[in-house]
Structures are given as structure tokens and as C-alpha cells.
Design a protein around this motif. Structure first.
Motif, PDB file in Angstrom:
ATOM      1  N   HIS A   1      13.721   2.736  19.016  1.00  0.00           N
ATOM      2  CA  HIS A   1      12.355   2.372  18.663  1.00  0.00           C
ATOM      3  C   HIS A   1      11.361   3.160  19.495  1.00  0.00           C
ATOM      4  CE1 HIS A   1      13.819  -0.930  16.212  1.00  0.00           C
ATOM      5  NE2 HIS A   1      14.670  -1.169  17.180  1.00  0.00           N
TER       6      HIS A   1
ATOM      7  N   LEU B   1       6.517  -3.156  30.354  1.00  0.00           N
ATOM      8  CA  LEU B   1       6.965  -3.904  29.180  1.00  0.00           C
ATOM      9  C   LEU B   1       7.820  -3.018  28.267  1.00  0.00           C
ATOM     10  CD1 LEU B   1       6.753  -6.624  27.633  1.00  0.00           C
ATOM     11  CD2 LEU B   1       4.763  -5.644  26.448  1.00  0.00           C
ATOM     12  N   ALA B   2       7.378  -1.797  28.023  1.00  0.00           N
ATOM     13  CA  ALA B   2       8.150  -0.874  27.180  1.00  0.00           C
ATOM     14  C   ALA B   2       9.502  -0.570  27.821  1.00  0.00           C
ATOM     15  CB  ALA B   2       7.354   0.411  26.939  1.00  0.00           C
ATOM     16  N   ARG B   3       9.527  -0.380  29.144  1.00  0.00           N
ATOM     17  CA  ARG B   3      10.801  -0.129  29.838  1.00  0.00           C
ATOM     18  C   ARG B   3      11.716  -1.343  29.749  1.00  0.00           C
ATOM     19  NH1 ARG B   3       8.439   2.901  35.134  1.00  0.00           N
ATOM     20  NH2 ARG B   3       8.309   4.961  34.169  1.00  0.00           N
ATOM     21  N   ASP B   4      11.165  -2.526  29.923  1.00  0.00           N
ATOM     22  CA  ASP B   4      11.979  -3.746  29.859  1.00  0.00           C
ATOM     23  C   ASP B   4      12.706  -3.864  28.528  1.00  0.00           C
ATOM     24  OD1 ASP B   4      11.127  -4.410  32.413  1.00  0.00           O
ATOM     25  OD2 ASP B   4       9.702  -5.950  31.741  1.00  0.00           O
ATOM     26  N   TYR B   5      12.063  -3.412  27.450  1.00  0.00           N
ATOM     27  CA  TYR B   5      12.655  -3.521  26.122  1.00  0.00           C
ATOM     28  C   TYR B   5      13.296  -2.212  25.644  1.00  0.00           C
ATOM     29  CZ  TYR B   5      10.871  -8.201  25.682  1.00  0.00           C
ATOM     30  OH  TYR B   5      10.642  -9.538  25.871  1.00  0.00           O
TER      31      TYR B   5
ATOM     32  N   VAL C   1      11.899   0.572  24.744  1.00  0.00           N
ATOM     33  CA  VAL C   1      11.152   1.189  23.644  1.00  0.00           C
ATOM     34  C   VAL C   1      10.469   2.443  24.175  1.00  0.00           C
ATOM     35  CG1 VAL C   1       9.231   0.886  22.030  1.00  0.00           C
ATOM     36  CG2 VAL C   1      10.783  -1.018  22.500  1.00  0.00           C
TER      37      VAL C   1
ATOM     38  N   THR D   1       9.971   5.548  29.086  1.00  0.00           N
ATOM     39  CA  THR D   1      10.195   4.104  28.960  1.00  0.00           C
ATOM     40  C   THR D   1      11.487   3.763  28.225  1.00  0.00           C
ATOM     41  OG1 THR D   1       8.823   4.055  26.963  1.00  0.00           O
ATOM     42  CG2 THR D   1       7.714   3.586  29.059  1.00  0.00           C
TER      43      THR D   1
END
Length: 176
Positions: A5, A22-26, A28, A45
């Protein structure tokens, strides 16, 4: 194949440490957009990098001056090694985990006639050995990327869809 994604922020409010984390956590990827109109977020990320280069110029035969294509090839190599490019500023001071990653470089601009030449110019700056190794570096101008197993440069081709609209079916890439 696992889905990957990508998010392309178009508002400056995304250019902050909270978004990057947040992007790194998911996992994406954040599109690095080379454009004066959108935020330029160079922070990695995800386990791959996606860059949209939107500055090809009609007056340049290869879309970009040679020195700029050299710089983008250098950045793509850094990203593929898991390093941030030294000349692109990061929002989050803590870099993503250093690990080899695939790199997708997409040329899209108003000077559409120059986008294929820009993608081919980038790939030509990658030695054949780099074109066949992993991680891969791709450069494309259409919606779909078609890789040459021998690392050869291939210009985009088109076919007619059922509705009579031209659909990009080829691209330029570096692959093993």
C-alpha cells in the motif's frame, strides 16, 4: 503476492512526525512527490520506496537535465540499499530500519512526451549488474510496469482497451 500500500499526501498537514510514525507502524509507503505543489516526504515508511517525479520538461530531450537524472539514480541506489538519500531532508529524525528495499520511480508530468525518455535515462544510469540484482529499481511511465529479465531498456507500448481507450501496457524497469 502480498499487497503493498502507498499513500500520496497532497496536503502539508501530512508533513509531520506523527504521520511518518503512523505510516511506519502500518507499513504503508509514503510517495515521495517531486513537485512544488505537494509535500515532499522523503522519510521511508515501508519495505519499499515509491517516488513520483513530476518535473520533466518539454525542452529537455530526456525530460530532465543529465545532472538531475544522475542525482535521481543516486537517490534510487541509496533507497535500494536501505539508506536515506543524503540530499533529501527527513521529517522524522529517526530513520527507518536500514534494509534493502525495492524502489519504484514513476515519471508523470505535463510534458508527457518526455516521461518515457526520463525513465529510460534513469535506467541507463544503472549499470547492468545493478539492473539484475535485488532489491530492484523500477522506472515507469504507465500504469503497469513490464520488466525485462535481461535488464534491457524497453519503451512503453499501448494497446486498445474494449472501450477504445489507449491503455499503457509497458514500462521501463530494472530487474533480475
Amino acid at each position: 503476492l502480498p499487497l503493498r500500500h502507498v499513500l500520496e499526501p497532497r496536503h502539508e498537514s501530512f508533513a509531520c512526525a506523527d504521520y511518518v510514525q503512523l505510516a511506519r507502524d502500518y507499513g504503508v509507503a509514503t510517495v515521495y512527490t517531486d513537485s512544488p505543489d505537494y509535500p515532499q516526504i522523503a522519510d521511508v515508511t515501508a519495505d519499499f520506496v515509491y517516488a513520483r517525479l513530476m518535473r520533466p520538461e518539454a525542452k529537455e530531450p530526456a525530460g530532465y537535465p543529465p545532472a538531475e537524472l544522475d542525482a535521481w539514480a543516486k537517490r534510487a541506489r541509496a533507497w535500494s540499499r536501505g539508506e536515506p538519500p543524503a540530499d533529501l531532508p527527513l521529517i522524522e529524525s529517526s530513520a527507518a530500519a536500514a534494509a534493502p528495499r525495492d524502489v519504484y520511480v514513476y515519471f508523470i508530468a505535463a510534458a508527457k512526451a518526455r516521461n518515457p525518455a526520463a525513465a529510460m535515462g534513469l535506467i541507463e544510469r544503472l549499470p547492468p549488474a545493478e539492473r539484475r540484482c535485488r532489491p530492484r529499481i523500477w522506472a515507469a511511465t504507465g500504469s503497469f510496469v513490464s520488466c525485462q529479465r535481461d535488464g534491457a531498456v524497453k519503451a512503453p507500448s499501448h494497446k486498445r482497451s474494449q472501450g477504445g481507450v489507449k491503455v499503457p501496457t509497458g514500462g521501463i524497469c530494472s530487474s533480475d
